[in-house]
Design a protein around this motif. Structure first.
Motif, short mmCIF file in Angstrom:
data_model
loop_
_atom_site.label_atom_id
_atom_site.label_comp_id
_atom_site.label_asym_id
_atom_site.label_seq_id
_atom_site.Cartn_x
_atom_site.Cartn_y
_atom_site.Cartn_z
N PRO A 470 0.83 -1.21 0.00
CA PRO A 470 0.00 0.00 0.00
C PRO A 470 0.87 1.27 0.00
N ARG A 471 0.34 2.33 -0.60
CA ARG A 471 1.08 3.59 -0.61
C ARG A 471 1.17 4.17 0.79
N LEU A 472 2.27 4.93 1.02
CA LEU A 472 2.47 5.71 2.24
C LEU A 472 2.38 4.84 3.51
N ILE A 473 3.29 3.85 3.59
CA ILE A 473 3.38 3.06 4.81
C ILE A 473 4.71 3.29 5.52
N VAL A 474 5.70 3.87 4.83
CA VAL A 474 7.02 4.08 5.44
C VAL A 474 7.24 5.54 5.79
N GLN A 475 6.93 6.46 4.84
CA GLN A 475 7.19 7.88 5.07
C GLN A 475 6.44 8.43 6.28
N PRO A 476 5.15 8.06 6.52
CA PRO A 476 4.49 8.58 7.72
C PRO A 476 5.15 8.12 9.02
N VAL A 477 5.74 6.91 9.02
CA VAL A 477 6.44 6.44 10.22
C VAL A 477 7.68 7.28 10.47
#
Length: 585
Positions: A470-477
């Protein structure tokens, strides 16, 4: 009520069928066993004796053939006669001619050796020449000890046993003076290995063995199975008198059956011994096969198979196919069953389950899926005003100070960041694109914080670049680590992004050394991810966790814990053996 349930139970029907199978088979088995055990045991014993006799007969024939070849090829050979009378008859020959004579004799010896697989070596002792010719070596020094040992042997005997080896010996004597030593002696040595190999095929039983011995115990050769006790063979070897034919003996706490065959021409006896339990086991296996392939067994097996197919197999296949349709997304399934048994209850519960599933999918699953997609769209479309303000401030500073090299790099990274955030045509992307976006964000934050925060970002292993996530699973962390863990630190801030493979899952580990995270806050976020508390804050982390589980099931998740460095440790777990692809929106 109990009587009705018992009458309609599949178990009662199976029990009745098994009784119908066991009673005739058991009765027939007793009759066949009592009638056939004697005949089969006699046949097995006869087979063993025939095999023993065959081994001795083959060896006897090979010995006869060897003796015939010796007489034909060597006893009348003129060159051998000349070499054996070398001082008187071959003085006129040159050394080269003598060398040729020896070479031709060696070829004949080699041909004799190759004519019989049991022959280990063929040698000619020539005392006047002072040499021993051999099929396996060039002429060597005269073997005086072997020559003297065979000197008194009567060469009219077929076999001679010496030093635990079998030999055939032929001597050439002066006919006028037979009492002198022979001019030459031919010795054929037989191979113990080949003889033992000829015995090995007879070892068809466990706890069995076979051996050959001569009457004077000058020769003993054995072959045995690996599980036989060594004391058994030693006892039989020392037992000089065994009954001819078959006999039962008690050795080492077990009963053994022995089979003995003699060859008067070879002076050998072959003895095979088998533990009685192994011999009877063969008989039992034979009767099991008779029962299995008898007409009664086939008929009963057919009736049982037909019954089991109708009352068990068909309902099970019907249920499996219905589950397969549900697995493929077809929930319009209804199973009919007219017999009153356990399957009727199972099918009724199955139909109720399908009905409830349809209701739950309409009211819960699809609604939850819409909520998850809405949260994802919101997360993709939102741009943190604080991040935008800081980015513009950094651009202004770089322009004012003339830092054009970093300015160009920063604008490229910032453009890549906003391009990814505003692009919303796909819900799932390759992991390599997700990591590239996270790295872009980390580089922007590194320029913003300068020397205050150090970022260590490992390279994504190439084997995992194609995994759809899924998109945007690493950058928000990573963003959570900067904002809530490191933003207030004056210096020595540190954040690490690493990749680890464990239990068929790829772990993306994000750690920081922030000091602002309280234990109570961490416990609250952990409870929220586990579904034990209502989501009050940290919606972005909860969104990531839900989308991972929606994509990968229970094997995909986001877990949080205290980092050894004092801050937060976030681990994103992604199954690496999944075949699920991305979904276009």
């Amino acid at each position: 009520m109990f009587r009705v349930l018992w009458r309609n139970s599949i178990f009662s029907k199976l029990l009745l069928i098994f009784l119908l199978i066991l009673i005739p088979l058991f009765s027939l088995g007793i009759v066949l066993y009592n009638w056939g055990i004697g005949a089969v045991k006699t046949q097995l014993s006869g087979t063993i004796r025939v095999s023993l006799e065959s081994v001795l007969d083959n060896f006897d024939q090979d010995v006869q053939r060897t003796q015939a070849l010796l007489f034909e090829m060597l006893m009348g050979d003129e060159e051998l006669a000349m070499l054996s009378l070398f001082p008187q008859s071959t003085a006129q020959y040159s050394e080269y001619e003598k060398f040729q004579m020896i070479g031709r004799l060696k070829k004949q010896l080699l041909a004799l050796k190759n004519s019989n697989r049991y022959i280990s070596d063929v040698r000619i002792h020539i005392p006047l020449l002072g040499r021993t010719l051999s099929s396996s070596a060039w002429p060597e020094n005269f073997r005086q000890q072997e020559y003297d040992a065979f000197l008194g042997h009567d060469d009219r005997s077929r076999m001679f046993y010496f030093d635990n080896r079998p030999y055939v010996v032929l001597k050439a004597l002066n006919r006028q003076t037979d009492n002198i030593r022979p001019y030459f002696m031919i010795v054929v040595e037989f191979s113990e290995k080949e003889l033992r190999d000829s015995l090995l095929p007879l070892l068809q039983y466990k706890n069995s063995g076979i051996f050959l011995r001569d009457s004077s115990s000058h020769f003993f050769l054995s072959a045995k199975s690996s599980d036989i006790d060594s004391t058994v063979e030693e006892t039989l070897r020392n037992q000089k008198s065994l009954l001819d034919g078959e006999s039962d003996i008690h050795v080492a706490g077990s009963e053994y059956q022995t089979f003995q065959v003699r060859s008067s021409s070879l002076g050998l006896e072959a003895i095979q011994y088998v533990r009685n339990s192994e011999l009877l086991k063969t008989i039992q296996i034979y009767h099991i096969w008779i029962w299995c392939y008898s007409i009664v067994g086939i008929l009963i097996l057919f009736l049982f198979s037909l019954y089991a197919y109708r009352y068990i197999h068909q309902p099970l296949v019907k249920m499996v196919r219905s589950f397969s349709r549900i697995e493929n997304g077809d929930f319009d399934v209804f199973i009919k069953h007219h017999r009153k048994d356990e399957f009727q209850y199972l099918f009724t519960q199955f139909n109720d389950m399908v009905k409830n599933l349809n209701t739950l999918i309409d009211q819960s699953y699809r609604q939850k899926l819409l909520v998850q997609n809405a949260e994802l769209k919101q997360l993709q479309s939102q741009i943190n005003p604080h991040f935008l303000y800081n980015s513009l401030f950094i651009l202004n500073t770089m322009t004012r100070t003339g830092d054009y090299d970093n300015l160009e790099y920063f604008t490229i990274q910032l453009g890549e960041y906003f391009r990814f955030m505003t692009k919303s045509n796909r819900n799932e992307i390759p992991l390599s694109e997700e990591i590239r976006h996270a790295r872009t964000y980390a580089d922007i934050q590194s320029l913003r914080f300068g020397n205050r925060i150090k970022v260590d970002f490992d390279e994504l292993p190439p084997d995992y670049a194609h995994i759809s996530v899924p998109r945007l699973i690493v950058q928000p962390v990573i963003e959570n680590a900067f904002i809530h863990g490191l933003e207030e630190m004056p210096d020595k801030g540190w954040i690490s992004i690493t990749f680890e493979e464990s239990d068929d899952r790829l772990a993306i580990v994000v750690e920081d050394n922030g000091q602002s995270l309280l234990d109570q806050q961490l416990l609250g976020v952990q409870a929220m991810l586990a579904g034990e508390a209502e989501p009050v804050e940290e919606v972005g982390l909860l969104n990531i966790h839900r989308r991972l589980q929606l994509k990968f099931g229970q094997r995909g998740e986001l877990s949080l814990s205290r980092s050894p460095h004092g801050g937060l440790k976030a681990v994103i777990l992604i199954p690496i053996n999944t075949t699920t692809g991305g979904t276009e929106s």
